[in-house]
Design an enzyme around this catalytic site. Sequence first.
Site, PDB file in Angstrom:
ATOM      1  N   GLU A   1     -22.221-130.096 -14.880  1.00 35.33           N
ATOM      2  CA  GLU A   1     -23.084-129.795 -16.025  1.00 35.33           C
ATOM      3  C   GLU A   1     -23.715-128.402 -15.864  1.00 35.33           C
ATOM      4  O   GLU A   1     -24.201-128.052 -14.785  1.00 35.33           O
ATOM      5  CB  GLU A   1     -24.179-130.856 -16.104  1.00 35.33           C
ATOM      6  CG  GLU A   1     -25.187-130.680 -17.218  1.00 35.33           C
ATOM      7  CD  GLU A   1     -26.243-131.773 -17.234  1.00 35.33           C
ATOM      8  OE1 GLU A   1     -27.039-131.800 -18.182  1.00 35.33           O
ATOM      9  OE2 GLU A   1     -26.268-132.607 -16.289  1.00 35.33           O
TER      10      GLU A   1
ATOM     11  N   LYS B   1     -24.684-132.243 -25.585  1.00 32.07           N
ATOM     12  CA  LYS B   1     -25.336-133.406 -24.982  1.00 32.07           C
ATOM     13  C   LYS B   1     -26.307-134.064 -25.957  1.00 32.07           C
ATOM     14  O   LYS B   1     -27.197-133.408 -26.515  1.00 32.07           O
ATOM     15  CB  LYS B   1     -26.067-132.964 -23.709  1.00 32.07           C
ATOM     16  CG  LYS B   1     -26.643-134.101 -22.878  1.00 32.07           C
ATOM     17  CD  LYS B   1     -27.236-133.542 -21.584  1.00 32.07           C
ATOM     18  CE  LYS B   1     -27.762-134.652 -20.681  1.00 32.07           C
ATOM     19  NZ  LYS B   1     -28.306-134.109 -19.415  1.00 32.07           N
TER      20      LYS B   1
ATOM     21  N   CYS C   1     -23.742-136.120 -18.269  1.00 33.45           N
ATOM     22  CA  CYS C   1     -24.783-136.674 -17.404  1.00 33.45           C
ATOM     23  C   CYS C   1     -25.445-137.935 -17.977  1.00 33.45           C
ATOM     24  O   CYS C   1     -24.835-139.000 -18.017  1.00 33.45           O
ATOM     25  CB  CYS C   1     -25.804-135.584 -17.086  1.00 33.45           C
ATOM     26  SG  CYS C   1     -26.869-135.943 -15.669  1.00 33.45           S
TER      27      CYS C   1
END
Length: 266
Positions: free
Chosen positions: A41, A112, A146
């Site tokens: 990430e 994200k 994540c």
Amino acid sequence: MRLALWQTQGFPADIDANLAALDTQLRAAAAGGAQLLLCPELWLGGYQVPEAMAELAEAMDGPAAQRIAALCRTHGVAVCYGYAERNPSGGKPYNSAQVIDTNGQRVTNYRKLHLFGTMERELFSPGEQLEAPVELNGWRIALLICFDVEFPEIVRSHALAGADLVLIPTALTPEYRAVPELIVPTRALENQLFVAYCNHSGVENGLAFLGGSCVASPDGLRLGAVANGDALLLVDLDRSRRAEWRETFPYMQWRRPELYGALTNG
């Protein structure tokens, strides 16, 4: 498919150094027969660099993306990498990941959805939609980042959309070791797909990372994993046992979705 996970400490706020290191790792991945390399990430500019994040942000087709595309063409390996994406609307950047194939073409870009902690919420705009799985080398591939994988609904949505493999760049610290050890294998098992989870290593500007990058298969087992420290993990993904796995763990076939909203639709 042979998949490479590049767990790395990287070079905070130094895009040129990270791209030079990527060149080296792509050469090694190609020598090992890998078709796709997964990075952590916000790998491109670093995760623990809040003061520099806005400056490090680039458009999805910006200079770094063009250089990565050239490296993919040179080495014949596709890349999935995390980066700070400049917001086209002029707001806070996105915490994004994108895949570039061996022709140097962007296959997909994902922002994200579930921002974790105060720092991320202050630095980034949240993504607003899932991106449909895309085809790469005959595989249906989906992206998450994540914290996203810790929400069961989002992985199930990709499974229902036909994903074979979910790629997850991450920046995970040691107190959350249950994620790669328990949650990632569970998501693979309950959704009957492969999950690849690639973390940072070491310490970046005072923030320690767990490492623990891993790949889980549809039988809930980890095909490969590494501890902390820089590493290039090569894992072979084989779908030949898919029918067997789906008969043993028939979660997708025996769903009863018409019942699941009864308690919340009130």
